[in-house]
Design a protein around this motif. Sequence first.
Motif, short mmCIF file in Angstrom:
data_model
loop_
_atom_site.label_atom_id
_atom_site.label_comp_id
_atom_site.label_asym_id
_atom_site.label_seq_id
_atom_site.Cartn_x
_atom_site.Cartn_y
_atom_site.Cartn_z
N ASP A 109 0.78 -1.26 -0.02
CA ASP A 109 0.03 -0.05 0.00
C ASP A 109 0.81 1.28 0.15
OD1 ASP A 109 -2.41 -1.36 -0.13
OD2 ASP A 109 -2.84 -1.47 1.87
N ASP A 110 1.94 1.20 0.85
CA ASP A 110 2.78 2.29 0.49
C ASP A 110 3.57 2.60 -0.84
OD1 ASP A 110 2.94 2.47 3.50
OD2 ASP A 110 4.40 1.37 3.79
N VAL A 111 3.69 1.51 -1.64
CA VAL A 111 4.06 1.69 -2.97
C VAL A 111 3.05 2.39 -3.81
CG1 VAL A 111 4.66 0.39 -5.03
CG2 VAL A 111 5.68 -0.38 -2.86
N ARG A 112 1.70 1.80 -3.71
CA ARG A 112 0.54 2.38 -4.61
C ARG A 112 0.36 3.88 -3.95
NH1 ARG A 112 -4.54 -0.26 -4.16
NH2 ARG A 112 -5.01 0.27 -6.31
N ARG A 113 0.31 3.96 -2.71
CA ARG A 113 0.13 5.43 -2.23
C ARG A 113 1.15 6.44 -2.75
NH1 ARG A 113 -1.59 3.48 2.43
NH2 ARG A 113 0.49 3.52 3.31
N GLY A 114 2.42 5.97 -2.79
CA GLY A 114 3.35 6.81 -3.32
C GLY A 114 3.20 7.24 -4.73
N LEU A 115 2.70 6.37 -5.59
CA LEU A 115 2.74 6.47 -6.95
C LEU A 115 1.46 7.54 -7.02
CD1 LEU A 115 3.34 3.12 -8.40
CD2 LEU A 115 4.84 4.92 -8.58
N ASN A 116 0.45 7.22 -6.38
CA ASN A 116 -0.73 8.21 -6.62
C ASN A 116 -0.44 9.53 -6.29
OD1 ASN A 116 -3.29 7.76 -7.56
ND2 ASN A 116 -4.15 7.29 -5.49
N VAL A 117 0.27 9.78 -5.18
CA VAL A 117 0.69 10.85 -4.54
C VAL A 117 1.59 11.81 -5.39
CG1 VAL A 117 1.79 12.33 -2.57
CG2 VAL A 117 0.21 10.64 -2.22
N ARG A 118 2.75 11.07 -6.09
CA ARG A 118 3.73 11.64 -6.73
C ARG A 118 3.46 11.97 -8.06
NH1 ARG A 118 8.83 8.06 -5.82
NH2 ARG A 118 8.36 7.83 -8.26
#
Length: 95
Positions: A25-34
């Motif tokens: 989820d950290d990976v997915r969230r990071g891609l969404n935000v960035r």
Amino acid sequence: MKHRAAAVASRGIELALQREPFTADDVRRGLNVRRGHEDPPSRATVYRVLAQLQEDDWIEQRGNGWHPDVKAQMLSGKEKRERGFSLDMDDILGE
């Protein structure tokens, strides 16, 4: 985003180089935000790419989290400072 798997791999390596455990989820969230995208990569894509990074010794899975493995630890610089050796990037990356 056309190259979701590449973005996932890049984000996974980036998180591993921080030398802290992380989740899919950290990976997915990071891609969404960035990237500012509404549609992050699927969970299946994230887990498939993380499994590939594990096979290549970038990360290892322990419990529900992913932890830095040999390549991430070496490239983060901590071992280099502690042991006083230099790294040949071609050897690490297989080039």
